[in-house]
Design a protein around this motif. Structure first.
Motif, PDB file in Angstrom:
ATOM      1  N   ILE A 667       0.844  -1.209   0.000  1.00 27.49           N
ATOM      2  CA  ILE A 667       0.000   0.000   0.000  1.00 27.49           C
ATOM      3  C   ILE A 667       0.876   1.255   0.000  1.00 27.49           C
ATOM      4  CG2 ILE A 667      -1.747   1.324   1.251  1.00 27.49           C
ATOM      5  CD1 ILE A 667      -2.757  -1.341   2.403  1.00 27.49           C
ATOM      6  N   LYS A 668       1.928   1.203   0.817  1.00 31.47           N
ATOM      7  CA  LYS A 668       2.802   2.375   0.894  1.00 31.47           C
ATOM      8  C   LYS A 668       3.459   2.645  -0.459  1.00 31.47           C
ATOM      9  CE  LYS A 668       6.546   4.586   3.383  1.00 31.47           C
ATOM     10  NZ  LYS A 668       7.374   4.620   4.590  1.00 31.47           N
ATOM     11  N   LYS A 669       3.952   1.597  -1.044  1.00 28.29           N
ATOM     12  CA  LYS A 669       4.641   1.734  -2.331  1.00 28.29           C
ATOM     13  C   LYS A 669       3.669   2.270  -3.392  1.00 28.29           C
ATOM     14  CE  LYS A 669       8.187   0.463  -5.158  1.00 28.29           C
ATOM     15  NZ  LYS A 669       8.188   1.632  -6.022  1.00 28.29           N
ATOM     16  N   VAL A 670       2.490   1.694  -3.481  1.00 24.25           N
ATOM     17  CA  VAL A 670       1.529   2.119  -4.504  1.00 24.25           C
ATOM     18  C   VAL A 670       1.107   3.578  -4.257  1.00 24.25           C
ATOM     19  CG1 VAL A 670      -0.775   1.687  -5.490  1.00 24.25           C
ATOM     20  CG2 VAL A 670       0.729  -0.238  -4.932  1.00 24.25           C
ATOM     21  N   THR A 671       0.879   3.928  -3.011  1.00 23.59           N
ATOM     22  CA  THR A 671       0.477   5.297  -2.664  1.00 23.59           C
ATOM     23  C   THR A 671       1.554   6.298  -3.095  1.00 23.59           C
ATOM     24  OG1 THR A 671      -0.682   4.409  -0.742  1.00 23.59           O
ATOM     25  CG2 THR A 671      -0.296   6.786  -0.775  1.00 23.59           C
ATOM     26  N   CYS A 672       2.790   6.027  -2.678  1.00 25.11           N
ATOM     27  CA  CYS A 672       3.882   6.960  -3.009  1.00 25.11           C
ATOM     28  C   CYS A 672       4.116   7.009  -4.515  1.00 25.11           C
ATOM     29  CB  CYS A 672       5.178   6.561  -2.319  1.00 25.11           C
ATOM     30  SG  CYS A 672       5.033   6.563  -0.533  1.00 25.11           S
ATOM     31  N   ASP A 673       4.040   5.876  -5.158  1.00 29.96           N
ATOM     32  CA  ASP A 673       4.300   5.845  -6.599  1.00 29.96           C
ATOM     33  C   ASP A 673       3.228   6.603  -7.388  1.00 29.96           C
ATOM     34  OD1 ASP A 673       6.638   4.548  -6.332  1.00 29.96           O
ATOM     35  OD2 ASP A 673       5.954   2.584  -7.028  1.00 29.96           O
ATOM     36  N   ILE A 674       1.976   6.504  -6.975  1.00 26.50           N
ATOM     37  CA  ILE A 674       0.941   7.256  -7.697  1.00 26.50           C
ATOM     38  C   ILE A 674       1.205   8.753  -7.518  1.00 26.50           C
ATOM     39  CG2 ILE A 674      -1.516   7.842  -7.830  1.00 26.50           C
ATOM     40  CD1 ILE A 674      -2.206   5.003  -7.123  1.00 26.50           C
ATOM     41  N   GLU A 675       1.525   9.146  -6.288  1.00 26.76           N
ATOM     42  CA  GLU A 675       1.772  10.571  -6.039  1.00 26.76           C
ATOM     43  C   GLU A 675       2.864  11.121  -6.936  1.00 26.76           C
ATOM     44  OE1 GLU A 675       2.311  10.666  -1.829  1.00 26.76           O
ATOM     45  OE2 GLU A 675       0.152  10.955  -1.465  1.00 26.76           O
TER      46      GLU A 675
END
Ligand SMILES: [Zn+2]
Ligand SMILES: [Zn+2]
Length: 811
Positions: A667-675
């Motif tokens: 979740i952290k990775k996907v969140t940061c990557d979308i941002e």
């Protein structure tokens, strides 16, 4: 294709219908709360969307949906850049009216966009060819005319013989028309301009001060286009006359070496010489010869430098000596002042010209510690140095001399420090039908008069003959041309040129904030809330066109008092192009992939995943069929996993620590990557999570892990996610569910192993904390003892980091 029960076509149309019926993406109009304005450059309704559009809009859509799931009010509008030449050309070719052609294309393309599941607030849609839109542009134009910012002048303009219209400088790319690639000609014509040069300084300054969220590449292109240069203007009195020739130079330190003057063919002094000089015939021949230099040869500097003596002299203000004035084919009237002081000892072109016409060469700068001799010089010395043959300035260094000579000229009233720009005023009139009429009338007694506000819009007449020949179509429309003068009520004629369509796209982003406002172009309150654009997405090809114009127009509206905004857009992202078989997709190359065919075969969600996964957004994307298949297979895997879970075919078990950690990490990775727009790595992480869950199938998975997977997939493949979410028993849609949160304490202490390679060979491994920034990991790899030993003090050519996997150092 895999045999399975994932039916994208059924699912997709079902959810699109529900989004439409429930106005899911209509944004709250209260003007309160946390907002995010996401905009993609508005399309021209050419007939069909292409893969470039799909990519551009998908990039935006993921951001929009992600922000919506984070509880932010997202303005995500769509509209149509609906004026322009293809509509008119289609009319000439097929006899269909441009309005009909345009609106039916819009209808078709709107359907296509809906079939891709984009989260637009369709209640804000408009087409710029609608009088409700262009009337405000006309109103602004009349105000700019009254302030002298819009003005008409005769000068050399870029003419496209195939489009039959003038072009702005920004629309000429390497000597050719931006639209049709035809070689551009120069013509002397009377045209309308906007004084963008008055804003050159602010346009330049804000690049550094206010546009931190813009790509450096775009800012650099704009800086070069604006082209600020500091120097000195110098007046040279013309012998036996009250006239002066003004020049601008960045090298006033060489002024003592100026031995002749070169002026443009159109310079008034040349026109004068044509009537009076003894060698008038020779001058006339020269002018004819110069006019024949083709524009492309000129741009590429492939033509012989040529000139003719005008019979006139001017006086060097510092030496008092006579300088012959030449008309020269390399001096352009529109660039600078149309005159160049020639310093043959210190400028190579002047040196060659002086040799050719046997003109005096005077050395005034010597490189430090070196002696030069004019008699033996084979080329000009163009560098800095120490002044010689320069009277009181002898012995000074070039840079000191520039300041000293400039202040001397100022004292004598013969010059001063000055700043010039490469940017020229924006030519905004066009000789075509399908555009917004310029709201001006010409009256024999009152002159040029703006159409009063209460008579706007000046509507584009419907019944006009379009033949493509014989000048502006509006000029042949008697009903349109003949009018009464708003000043004296007498007979008058309307302006028959229309506006450059880049005028419409210069303020559409402001109109979206209050698209139905009828008291003016924009509702200031809504501008205050929604603007600036938080994220703008479009092609790099607009760097020195639209992306300058829309900044300029925003400042114009500010200075007319409509808005309180300096810059329209905070963050800009320029996406790469879509290629196939190594070339940009285009009809002429026959390598176009039609999005409709792809949607019919695989579904919109697959197209969305492919266009995000195949390359990072700012890079070019190479089309590949296996990539599309792969994206489809990934969605099938998600579909199977979740539907198997629902059907009770997977063992149910509480998540253990390892599983929880993996989930929060993902979740952290996907969140940061979308941002940060790293969609390909975000999707890769979701894929890993899917693999992990499949691997756990025999041990058991928990409901939360499955639900989080569906929510994370939602911005990328929204139809599939909504369907699965519903199957999981939820009434509300994923778009109104909160984006899953991650718990840092679950991840802390977790590390990842990064392989270090040099030229692809394994050298060592790094253990770093999960979430360490990419730059830091590269730095750590370079500091690694084995790496330093291998590199032996040399700087590597490239350091490539593949997230969570490896660093490859290219030595
Ligand atoms: Zn053209
Ligand atoms: Zn009048």
């Amino acid at each position: 294709m895999l045999e399975n029960n994932y039916r994208p076509c059924e699912i997709e149309s079902k959810w699109q219908k529900r989004w439409e019926e429930e106005n899911t993406f209509k944004v709250d109009e209260s003007g309160k709360g946390k907002k995010y304005y996401l905009l993609e450059m508005l399309p021209y309704p050419s007939g069909k969307i292409h893969m470039g559009h799909v990519r551009n809009y998908t990039i935006g859509d993921v951001q929009a949906r992600f922000r919506m799931m984070n509880g932010v009010k997202v303005l995500h509008p769509m509209g149509w850049d609906a004026f322009g030449m293809p509509a008119e050309n289609a009319a000439i070719k097929h006899g269909v009216h441009p309005a009909k052609w345009t609106y039916s294309n819009i209808d078709y393309m709107r359907g296509q966009l809906k079939r891709l599941g984009f989260s637009y607030d369709w209640s804000r849609e408009f087409a710029t060819c609608n009088p409700d839109y262009y009337r405000w542009e006309q109103q602004v134009f009349t105000e700019l005319f009254e302030k002298g910012i819009a003005y008409k002048k005769t000068s050399q303009v870029n003419w496209c013989p195939s489009c039959n219209t003038v072009l702005a400088n920004e629309q000429v790319v390497s000597g050719a028309c931006w639209r049709c690639d035809c070689a551009v000609e120069m013509k002397s014509m009377s045209q309308w301009y906007l004084r963008i040069t008055d804003y050159a300084e602010e346009l330049l300054r804000n690049l550094d001060e206010k546009l931190a969220g813009w790509p450096e590449r775009v800012k650099l292109m704009q800086k070069e286009w604006i082209g600020r240069s500091e120097g000195t203007y110098v007046d040279f009195p013309v012998e036996d006359s009250k006239e002066k020739i003004r020049v601008f130079t960045t090298r006033s330190d060489t002024l003592f070496g100026a031995t002749f003057m070169c002026v443009a063919c159109e310079h008034p002094l040349v026109q004068d010489a044509l009537l009076s000089a003894a060698n008038a015939v020779e001058i006339k021949n020269f002018l004819e010869r110069s006019a024949r230099i083709d524009h492309k040869a000129r741009l590429e500097d492939r033509y012989e430098k040529d000139g003719v003596f005008t019979g006139k002299y001017c006086i060097n203000p510092l030496t008092g000596s006579k300088m012959p004035v030449y008309a020269a084919n390399f001096v352009l009237m529109d660039y600078g002042t149309g005159a160049v002081m020639s310093v043959p000892a210190h400028d190579q072109r002047d040196f060659e010209f002086a040799k050719k016409y046997n003109l005096p060469i005077v050395l005034v700068i010597e490189p430090v510690g070196e002696k030069l001799d004019v008699q033996t010089m084979t080329c000009a010395w163009q560098g800095d140095g120490i002044l010689v043959n320069s009277g009181q300035f002898n012995g000074m260094k070039s840079n000191e001399a520039i300041a000293a000579i400039t202040s001397n000229l100022k004292k004598e009233g013969r010059g001063d420090a000055a700043v010039t720009y490469r940017l020229k005023d924006w030519c905004v009139s066009r000789q075509r039908y399908w555009g917004a009429p310029i709201p001006i009338v010409y009256c024999d007694s009152c002159g040029t008069v703006a159409v009063p506000k209460d008579e706007l819009p000046v509507r584009l007449p419907h019944d006009v003959k379009l033949s493509g020949e014989g000048g502006s179509p509006l000029a042949k429309c008697e009903k349109f041309v003949t009018t009464t003068c708003p000043g004296c009520g007498g007979r008058a004629k309307r302006e028959t040129d229309t506006m450059d369509t880049f005028m419409e796209s210069s303020w559409y982003m402001l109109r979206y904030a209050s698209p139905h406002y009828d008291q003016g172009p924009v509702d200031a309150k809504m501008i205050e809330y929604w603007l600036p654009i938080d994220q703008y997405i479009g092609g790099i090809e607009h760097a020195v066109g639209h992306l300058i114009y829309f900044r300029y127009y925003t400042k114009l509206l500010r200075d007319l008092g409509y808005i309180n905004l300096d810059e329209p857009c905070k963050n800009l992202m320029t996406q790469g192009m879509v290629y196939k078989d190594g070339a940009k997709m285009s009809k002429s190359k026959g390598n176009v992939v039609d999005p409709d065919d792809m949607i019919a075969k695989y579904g919109a969600d697959t197209m969305r995943i492919f266009s995000l996964f195949a390359a990072p957004p700012e890079k070019d994307l190479e089309w590949n069929d296996q990539g599309v298949e792969g994206s489809y297979r990934f969605l099938v895997r998600v579909w199977r996993l979740v539907t198997d879970f629902i059907a009770g075919e997977l063992k149910l078990a509480d998540a253990n620590d390892e599983m929880k950690r993996f989930m929060h990490k993902t979740i952290k990775k996907v969140t940061c990557d979308i941002e940060r727009f790293h969609f390909n790595t975000a999707i890769a992480s979701i894929m890993e999570w899917v693999n992990f869950l499949y691997g756990r199938a025999s041990l058991g998975v928990d409901r939360q892990s499955i639900e989080r997977l569906v929510l994370m997939t939602a911005p990328f493949a929204p139809h599939l996610a909504e369907e699965l979410w519903k199957k999981l028993g939820h009434e509300e849609m994923t778009i109104s569910v909160n984006w899953p949160a991650y718990d840092d304490s679950m991840i802390s202490g977790d590390t990842m192993t990064i392989v270090i390679q040099i030229n692809g060979k394994l050298r060592d491994k790094l253990e770093v904390a999960f979430g360490t920034p990419d730059e830091k990991i590269k730095e750590l790899a370079l500091q690694n003892a084995k790496v330093s030993e291998q590199l032996g003090g040399k700087t590597p050519q490239k350091v490539i980091y593949i997230p969570q996997k490896l660093v490859n150092i290219v030595a």
